[in-house]
Design a protein around this motif. Sequence first.
Motif, short mmCIF file in Angstrom:
data_model
loop_
_atom_site.label_atom_id
_atom_site.label_comp_id
_atom_site.label_asym_id
_atom_site.label_seq_id
_atom_site.Cartn_x
_atom_site.Cartn_y
_atom_site.Cartn_z
N PRO A 116 -19.98 26.29 -56.40
CA PRO A 116 -20.91 25.31 -56.98
C PRO A 116 -20.76 23.94 -56.33
O PRO A 116 -19.81 23.67 -55.57
CB PRO A 116 -20.48 25.28 -58.45
N SER A 117 -21.70 23.09 -56.64
CA SER A 117 -21.63 21.70 -56.17
C SER A 117 -20.41 21.02 -56.78
O SER A 117 -20.17 21.12 -57.98
CB SER A 117 -22.91 20.95 -56.55
N LEU A 118 -19.67 20.32 -55.95
CA LEU A 118 -18.48 19.61 -56.40
C LEU A 118 -18.77 18.11 -56.41
O LEU A 118 -19.46 17.59 -55.52
CB LEU A 118 -17.29 19.91 -55.48
N ALA A 119 -18.24 17.44 -57.42
CA ALA A 119 -18.49 16.01 -57.56
C ALA A 119 -17.20 15.23 -57.28
O ALA A 119 -16.11 15.66 -57.65
CB ALA A 119 -18.98 15.70 -58.97
N TYR A 120 -17.39 14.06 -56.62
CA TYR A 120 -16.26 13.18 -56.35
C TYR A 120 -16.77 11.74 -56.25
O TYR A 120 -17.59 11.43 -55.38
CB TYR A 120 -15.55 13.58 -55.06
N ASP A 121 -16.32 10.91 -57.14
CA ASP A 121 -16.60 9.47 -57.10
C ASP A 121 -18.11 9.19 -56.99
O ASP A 121 -18.55 8.37 -56.19
CB ASP A 121 -15.85 8.83 -55.93
N GLY A 122 -18.88 9.93 -57.78
CA GLY A 122 -20.31 9.68 -57.82
C GLY A 122 -21.13 10.44 -56.82
O GLY A 122 -22.36 10.40 -56.86
N GLN A 123 -20.51 11.16 -55.89
CA GLN A 123 -21.24 11.92 -54.89
C GLN A 123 -21.06 13.41 -55.15
O GLN A 123 -20.07 13.84 -55.74
CB GLN A 123 -20.74 11.57 -53.48
N VAL A 124 -22.03 14.22 -54.69
CA VAL A 124 -22.04 15.66 -54.98
C VAL A 124 -22.22 16.41 -53.67
O VAL A 124 -23.06 16.04 -52.83
CB VAL A 124 -23.17 16.03 -55.97
N SER A 125 -21.44 17.50 -53.52
CA SER A 125 -21.57 18.34 -52.33
C SER A 125 -22.63 19.40 -52.55
O SER A 125 -23.03 19.69 -53.69
CB SER A 125 -20.24 19.01 -52.00
N ALA A 126 -23.10 19.99 -51.49
CA ALA A 126 -24.09 21.06 -51.58
C ALA A 126 -23.40 22.38 -51.93
O ALA A 126 -22.26 22.63 -51.52
CB ALA A 126 -24.82 21.20 -50.25
N PRO A 127 -24.06 23.25 -52.71
CA PRO A 127 -23.45 24.55 -53.02
C PRO A 127 -23.37 25.44 -51.78
O PRO A 127 -24.14 25.27 -50.83
CB PRO A 127 -24.39 25.13 -54.08
N VAL A 128 -22.45 26.39 -51.83
CA VAL A 128 -22.24 27.32 -50.70
C VAL A 128 -22.33 28.73 -51.26
O VAL A 128 -21.64 29.08 -52.21
CB VAL A 128 -20.87 27.10 -50.03
N GLU A 129 -23.16 29.58 -50.65
CA GLU A 129 -23.34 30.96 -51.10
C GLU A 129 -22.42 31.88 -50.32
O GLU A 129 -22.36 31.81 -49.09
CB GLU A 129 -24.80 31.37 -50.92
N ILE A 130 -21.73 32.77 -51.04
CA ILE A 130 -20.75 33.68 -50.45
C ILE A 130 -21.15 35.11 -50.81
O ILE A 130 -21.49 35.40 -51.96
CB ILE A 130 -19.33 33.40 -50.95
N THR A 131 -21.10 36.01 -49.84
CA THR A 131 -21.37 37.44 -50.06
C THR A 131 -20.06 38.21 -49.97
O THR A 131 -19.36 38.13 -48.94
CB THR A 131 -22.37 37.98 -49.03
N VAL A 132 -19.73 38.96 -51.03
CA VAL A 132 -18.49 39.73 -51.08
C VAL A 132 -18.86 41.21 -51.14
O VAL A 132 -19.55 41.65 -52.07
CB VAL A 132 -17.63 39.35 -52.30
N ARG A 133 -18.40 41.99 -50.16
CA ARG A 133 -18.71 43.41 -50.08
C ARG A 133 -17.59 44.25 -50.71
O ARG A 133 -16.44 43.81 -50.82
CB ARG A 133 -18.90 43.84 -48.63
N GLU A 134 -17.94 45.48 -51.10
CA GLU A 134 -16.97 46.43 -51.64
C GLU A 134 -16.02 46.88 -50.53
O GLU A 134 -16.36 46.86 -49.35
CB GLU A 134 -17.67 47.64 -52.23
N GLY A 135 -14.82 47.33 -50.94
CA GLY A 135 -13.88 47.91 -50.00
C GLY A 135 -13.09 46.88 -49.23
O GLY A 135 -12.98 45.72 -49.63
N THR A 136 -12.56 47.31 -48.10
CA THR A 136 -11.75 46.44 -47.25
C THR A 136 -12.41 46.34 -45.88
O THR A 136 -13.14 47.24 -45.44
CB THR A 136 -10.32 46.99 -47.09
N ALA A 137 -12.12 45.27 -45.21
CA ALA A 137 -12.74 45.02 -43.91
C ALA A 137 -12.20 46.00 -42.87
O ALA A 137 -11.00 46.29 -42.84
CB ALA A 137 -12.46 43.58 -43.47
N PRO A 138 -13.06 46.55 -42.01
CA PRO A 138 -12.58 47.43 -40.93
C PRO A 138 -11.73 46.63 -39.96
O PRO A 138 -12.07 45.51 -39.58
CB PRO A 138 -13.87 47.93 -40.29
#
Length: 582
Positions: A116-138
């Motif tokens: 989510p957007s994070l706030a610090y001293d009156g300013q806000v960062s942009a949200p970041v979308e993350i994709t999490v897949r099933e299993g383990t990485a090859p």
Amino acid sequence: MVIRLIFLLTLIFLQAAPAHASEGLTAEANRTELYAGDTLTLTVKANIKLEFNFESLFDPGAPQLPMPDVDKLAADFDILAQNQKYSIRTINSDMHGEITWVFQLAPKRTGTLTIPSLAYDGQVSAPVEITVREGTAPQPEGVIKDAFIELATDKEQVYVQEQLVITLKLYFTGSLLRGELSEPEHPTVLIEPLGNQREYREFRDNREYRVVERRYAVFPQEPGAMTFAPFRFEGQTRDANGAIKYLRDSAQLFTITVDAPPASFSGDTWLPASHLTLSEADIPAQLTMNTGDSLTRTLTVTARGLTSEALPPLPDTLPDNLRSYPDAPERQTDVLASGLEGRLTQSAALVAVSPGEVSLPEIRIPWWDTTTDTEKVAVLPAHTVTIRGTAAGPQPASPLPASMEPAVEPGTPTTTPSFPQIANDSSHFWAWLSLAFAIAWAITLILWLRGRGNAPKQPPTRTVSNREREAFENLLQAARRGKANTPSLLLAWANLNRPEKPYRNVGSLLREAGDDGLTQELEKLQRHYFGRQDDHQQDRWQGEALVAALKRLRLQEPGHSRDDQSELTLPPLYPQELASHH
């Protein structure tokens, strides 16, 4: 001179307060696509304009820089670690500071997640979308993981209440600074650990790994598909350059099919086992007894792949000519290489009460052989017992108690017990003398019994058994030394200390005790021996807090009196300076 200048600027920056709102807040992830067992690095940066003076330089109460509101991350991510760094630069004669926060995040679930957007001293960062897949990485060819989990079972399909053995192995390299390995959990499954965990080394792909191996006996209680939550490991290790590395892996056990008991099973109690035996001690095939004689009969049933609690009581049907006085049944569960083996032992004293030829009936226990998938029956053959009347011999001078009088055959003339009849006048003196002695003895006995009944009764005291005391001392020694088998010793002692409520695992004991301090100390112990590499590292373990918590637990037992406290405060068997060495 340069070193002094750098030191001065660092102090000025650390004590300076932000003069204006932050000039920008950014949040950036090092990867936006990952697998369930992976971690990501989130970097948050803030630029602020600084003002400082020499008063704030020497003011220890000057305000410190706050953190962004990272609590929002807890919904979808675990924060494994965090750190921050600072830098200062001058733009148009103005002092500007850049603050960088670095967070190691582990996703809690799969799918599309959002930082989510994070706030610090009156300013806000942009949200970041993350994709999490099933299993383990090859794994790329030639790249070997620093930590991974392997799962195995001895069967792919079981019956209800049949034993399934799960083997959990954790492979890792280096020396763990912290490690947490989950255990199997299921709401409708009985789970028993099979002894202590093993720790050894193994080579994989020409690389040496340290291995932690745990085995569990699992007994499903309902038919259907049995699935477990993924087994997870999280830890920290230090590489050859001294940098901290974060290790994380998960493994999913395949679905186990659980079948209901076959409709063809003929027994009253469902007993799925790989091997079951029924034995008897102290009873010959042909037996002759006199009325009033007694003997001890011991029956034992042993089942491989079942706990002792799963074994039903043995039948105790006897003919009327015999009476049974049973002892309390003894149950014991042993850990074998193949899993658990339960044993039930029942002993009873058999007393012959009337003559005749009788039969101890056959005992049959149907059970299901899980190896051949067929029904089998454990059989104890019948015994013939010949009971004779009391052997002839001199009669006692005084009458027997009613419960011990020999049986009288029908038609046999009976006589009324009385004092010996006086044969002639010359024996009158001795007869009356005997009667006087008998009356005097009876009066003395009555007075003694009355005095004994009026004597003050001493309250019963409960003593601590030698086995319980020895088990507790072994537990304390293991706790002081940070031994890996401390939890199993705790479970063994608790079942000796409180036999009326046997514990199946340490978790149930801790829930009943409700001692957060004890739970925390056991968790510290687990983290300690996870990272153990050499015996000399045992010196780092401080076990006195765990020892104190164990003593508190022992005092919770209502059967212990205050006198037992002196026993609990005895000095340790070994001096403290030696207690941490093997």
